[in-house]
Structures are given as structure tokens and as C-alpha cells.
Design a protein around this motif. Structure first.
Motif, PDB file in Angstrom:
ATOM      1  N   THR A  64       0.137   7.419  -4.962  1.00  0.00           N
ATOM      2  CA  THR A  64       0.016   8.547  -4.495  1.00  0.00           C
ATOM      3  C   THR A  64       0.611   8.749  -2.945  1.00  0.00           C
ATOM      4  O   THR A  64       1.284   9.942  -2.665  1.00  0.00           O
ATOM      5  CB  THR A  64      -1.662   8.620  -4.237  1.00  0.00           C
ATOM      6  OG1 THR A  64      -2.207   8.369  -5.291  1.00  0.00           O
ATOM      7  CG2 THR A  64      -2.093   9.911  -3.505  1.00  0.00           C
ATOM      8  N   VAL A  65       0.866   7.912  -2.236  1.00  0.00           N
ATOM      9  CA  VAL A  65       1.573   8.131  -1.086  1.00  0.00           C
ATOM     10  C   VAL A  65       2.917   8.369  -1.231  1.00  0.00           C
ATOM     11  O   VAL A  65       3.441   9.208  -0.526  1.00  0.00           O
ATOM     12  CB  VAL A  65       1.373   6.773   0.074  1.00  0.00           C
ATOM     13  CG1 VAL A  65       2.049   6.923   1.422  1.00  0.00           C
ATOM     14  CG2 VAL A  65      -0.192   6.402   0.241  1.00  0.00           C
ATOM     15  N   ILE A  66       3.593   7.891  -2.126  1.00  0.00           N
ATOM     16  CA  ILE A  66       4.926   7.757  -2.336  1.00  0.00           C
ATOM     17  C   ILE A  66       5.168   9.494  -2.756  1.00  0.00           C
ATOM     18  O   ILE A  66       6.053  10.214  -2.477  1.00  0.00           O
ATOM     19  CB  ILE A  66       5.548   7.108  -3.244  1.00  0.00           C
ATOM     20  CG1 ILE A  66       5.562   5.568  -2.828  1.00  0.00           C
ATOM     21  CG2 ILE A  66       6.691   7.649  -3.977  1.00  0.00           C
ATOM     22  CD1 ILE A  66       6.006   4.474  -3.882  1.00  0.00           C
ATOM     23  N   LEU A  67       4.147  10.098  -3.898  1.00  0.00           N
ATOM     24  CA  LEU A  67       4.215  11.225  -4.134  1.00  0.00           C
ATOM     25  C   LEU A  67       4.120  12.240  -3.103  1.00  0.00           C
ATOM     26  O   LEU A  67       4.872  13.507  -2.869  1.00  0.00           O
ATOM     27  CB  LEU A  67       3.202  11.485  -5.222  1.00  0.00           C
ATOM     28  CG  LEU A  67       3.427  12.875  -5.851  1.00  0.00           C
ATOM     29  CD1 LEU A  67       4.697  13.100  -6.629  1.00  0.00           C
ATOM     30  CD2 LEU A  67       2.098  13.070  -6.813  1.00  0.00           C
ATOM     31  N   VAL A  68       3.081  12.086  -2.152  1.00  0.00           N
ATOM     32  CA  VAL A  68       2.779  12.768  -1.027  1.00  0.00           C
ATOM     33  C   VAL A  68       4.086  12.873   0.005  1.00  0.00           C
ATOM     34  O   VAL A  68       4.316  14.077   0.353  1.00  0.00           O
ATOM     35  CB  VAL A  68       1.705  12.350  -0.274  1.00  0.00           C
ATOM     36  CG1 VAL A  68       1.759  13.142   1.159  1.00  0.00           C
ATOM     37  CG2 VAL A  68       0.362  12.680  -0.960  1.00  0.00           C
ATOM     38  N   LEU A  69       4.801  11.759   0.033  1.00  0.00           N
ATOM     39  CA  LEU A  69       5.993  11.999   0.897  1.00  0.00           C
ATOM     40  C   LEU A  69       7.509  12.339   0.273  1.00  0.00           C
ATOM     41  O   LEU A  69       8.246  12.960   0.853  1.00  0.00           O
ATOM     42  CB  LEU A  69       6.120  10.587   1.430  1.00  0.00           C
ATOM     43  CG  LEU A  69       5.156  10.125   2.409  1.00  0.00           C
ATOM     44  CD1 LEU A  69       5.448   8.573   2.923  1.00  0.00           C
ATOM     45  CD2 LEU A  69       4.782  11.045   3.580  1.00  0.00           C
ATOM     46  N   ALA A  70       7.335  12.324  -1.082  1.00  0.00           N
ATOM     47  CA  ALA A  70       8.561  12.447  -1.803  1.00  0.00           C
ATOM     48  C   ALA A  70       8.408  13.932  -2.355  1.00  0.00           C
ATOM     49  O   ALA A  70       9.663  14.690  -2.455  1.00  0.00           O
ATOM     50  CB  ALA A  70       9.041  11.373  -2.993  1.00  0.00           C
TER      51      ALA A  70
END
Length: 103
Positions: A64-70
Motif C-alpha cells: 500500500t505504501v509503495i503504491l501510494v508513493l509510486a
């Protein structure tokens, strides 16, 4: 799914037939925020949704964090590759849609 999702987003936003709430918010804020890129605005919107989810008791994983940032930067890259500027989008409003349907 960030690359296919971003290309899909380009297809339906570019068609100017409407978009989901976060995508419409992204277009509207991008048109008004002169100094922020569409990618950064997307990160802010997704980050805000993430914070709301956390406050409501949702679980957050690394994905989730990776998706938010990427998501925002990848979307901006795809939009640049296809030469799409969201500031040029003119979506129909409800009155225009009803008028069209009455024809």
C-alpha cells in the motif's frame, strides 16, 4: 498494476466521459495548483486516502505504501509519454449529459 492502471486512467480521462472521484479531484486540483505536478497531486490524494483509512482502523502493508508513493510518478510518466496534459480535460457536467441524452 501501476503502469497498466496509469495507462487505463489516461484512456478514460482523455475520453472526457467522466472519471472517478479521486481522478476528478486530481484533474481539478492540477488545473488550480500551478506549481505542483499531476504526479505530486496524485501522491497527496492517495496519501490522504491512506491516512483516512488508517484513522478508520484499516491495516497498512508495504504494498500500500509503495503504491501510494509510486502511483503518481508512474502516472505522470505515462501521461508525458502519451503527451497528455490533464489541464486540458473538459468533462461534461450533469446538465450537459442530460441535454445530450434528450437528443
Amino acid at each position: 498494476s501501476t503502469v497498466p492502471g496509469s495507462f487505463g486512467m489516461y484512456l478514460y480521462i482523455h475520453s472526457a466521459l467522466g472519471a472517478g472521484p479521486r481522478d476528478t479531484l486530481m484533474v481539478a486540483v492540477t488545473k488550480r495548483a500551478k506549481k505542483l505536478s499531476v504526479g505530486m497531486i496524485r501522491v497527496i490524494i492517495e496519501g490522504s486516502a491512506l491516512v483516512c483509512g488508517i484513522l478508520l482502523g484499516g491495516k497498512v502493508g508495504l504494498g500500500t505504501v509503495i503504491l501510494v508513493l509510486a502511483d503518481g510518478p508512474v502516472m505522470e510518466l505515462i501521461f508525458r509519454l502519451v503527451r497528455f496534459d490533464v489541464k486540458t480535460v473538459k468533462n461534461e457536467n450533469i446538465a450537459e449529459t442530460i441535454k445530450y441524452l434528450k437528443r
